[in-house]
Design an enzyme around this catalytic site. Structure first.
Site: not given
Length: 429
Positions: A401-403
């Protein structure tokens, strides 16, 4: 005054279920803890346990009824001979609070299983002297074994019921409460897909199960809401396979046989501890950081997949992990897992190597922030000591999850995982 029995929420994702079977009949005396019915959720068939005492006055929803919404009045209990008034609503309660962002749980996907969503639960009111404490039988046993006073706990289960996660949290094991943190409100659900008319080709129409509906919804949400980043490494398996063979010979007398997947679960857990930036969950304006690696393991079952959890895999021996996985997988296929055995997890692993799949990209189980997709080990040309040799190579892809996880941190995790697998003595040290 008669008491309404309502369709319970037996898992955080449950919105409706099938009242599969009544285990009592009208006129039967009911005691607290009695099993009243079997209810099929989107994940398993589960038992509905009585909290109140009295006589079953009237059954309002017959067994075999599909699509019974959570909160629907399904029966009435009270004093023997007491009159039952009209229960015309027989409908779910209105939700008074918005849903909160999900807490770590399992996820649904083509390569993983359904991830429950947490719903905001109002804290249970303080218990008065003599008032019965609502707690699951398992929670009571665990509390008694660990000397935990149930009256001091606030239940996070349905109607403030104390469940295993609350006991784990109280014992400092990192249960649901330990992981809890303020989270942003969940985004509005995606619009339902339009109905598709079948083509004029011989066909049959199969009604979707509750599990398959949840798979479809969760896959859509995960791909729409989570910015996935994929990182792949090739890993030489020969040293791990040799160690596995040696360990299995020493474990023969104990009836334990390690699988490659058991060893990969351990490697993933240790890599998460080594790179804690990947052992996290994104929660709106907060980032939840976990100090224990609970690995959700994808298991295929009839009609879908489920991810039972190996809790604290980083601290468990390979033989313990192997025994747990076999037990959990067996009971998952029989629909006998308790909710606390598949709700949670800080990261997931999905192994499709047994199907000959070389590599694939897995869908993240929200609100976990990573899942490891493992392909088959196969003989390939590989550069070893500056020469081309034949080695057993496995491709592994991490979805992040790049967040919550930067690409560099994801790369560090994959590097740590590769090192542990290629130097497997670290798994038994």
């Amino acid at each position: 005054m008669p008491t309404e029995l309502k369709m319970p929420a037996l898992s955080p994702t449950m919105e409706e279920g099938t009242l599969a079977k009544w285990l009592v009949k009208e006129g039967d005396a009911i005691s607290s803890g009695d099993i009243l019915a079997e209810i099929e959720t989107d994940k398993a068939t589960m038992e509905f346990e009585a909290v109140d005492e009295g006589t079953l006055l009237k059954i309002l929803v017959e067994e075999g009824t599909d699509g019974v919404a959570v909160g629907t009045v399904i029966a009435m209990i009270g004093e023997e001979g007491e009159e039952v008034g009209d229960v015309s609503q027989a409908a779910p309660e209105e939700k008074s609070a918005p849903e909160a962002a999900p807490t770590p749980d399992k996820g649904y996907g083509r390569d993983s299983a359904p991830a429950p969503e947490s719903k905001a639960v109002a804290p249970a009111a303080p218990k008065k002297d003599g008032e019965r404490i609502k707690a699951s039988p398992l929670a009571r046993r665990l509390a008694e074994a660990q000397g935990i006073d149930l009256t001091s706990l606030t239940g996070s289960g349905p109607s403030g019921r104390i469940v295993r996660a609350d006991i784990d949290a109280a014992a400092g094991k990192g249960g649901a409460k330990a992981a809890a943190a303020p989270a942003a409100s969940a985004p509005a659900p995606a619009a339902a897909p339009a109905e598709v008319e079948p083509l004029d080709i011989p066909h049959e129409v199969e009604k979707l199960s509750n599990m398959r509906k949840t798979i479809a919804r969760r896959l859509t949400e995960a791909k729409q809401q989570i910015p996935h980043i994929y990182l792949t490494v090739d890993i030489q398996l020969d040293a791990l396979l040799k160690l596995r063979s040696q360990l299995n010979k020493s474990l023969e007398d104990r009836g334990i046989k390690l699988s490659v997947n058991d060893m990969l679960i351990k490697a993933q857990a240790l890599a998460l501890i080594e790179v804690p930036e990947c052992n996290v969950s994104f929660a709106g304006s907060n980032l939840i950081k976990y100090s224990r690696a609970d690995i959700s393991v994808a298991v295929s079952i009839d009609g879908g997949l489920i991810t039972p959890i190996v809790a604290g895999a980083n601290d468990k021996s390979l033989s313990k992990i192997s025994t747990e996985v076999k037990d959990l997988a067996g009971r998952a296929k029989e629909g006998k897992l308790a909710p606390e055995e598949y709700q949670g997890g800080t990261a997931s692993i999905s192994n499709m190597g047994m199907f000959g799949i070389k590599s694939f990209d897995a869908v993240i189980n929200p609100p976990q922030a990573m899942i490891l997709a493992v392909g088959a080990g196969e003989k390939r040309p590989y550069i070893i000591d500056d020469s081309v040799q034949i080695a057993t190579i496995m491709s592994a892809t991490g979805s992040f999850d790049h967040r919550a996880i930067d690409g560099a941190d994801g790369a560090k995790f994959m590097q740590a995982f590769k090192k542990l697998v290629e130097n497997p003595m670290g798994l038994v040290a």
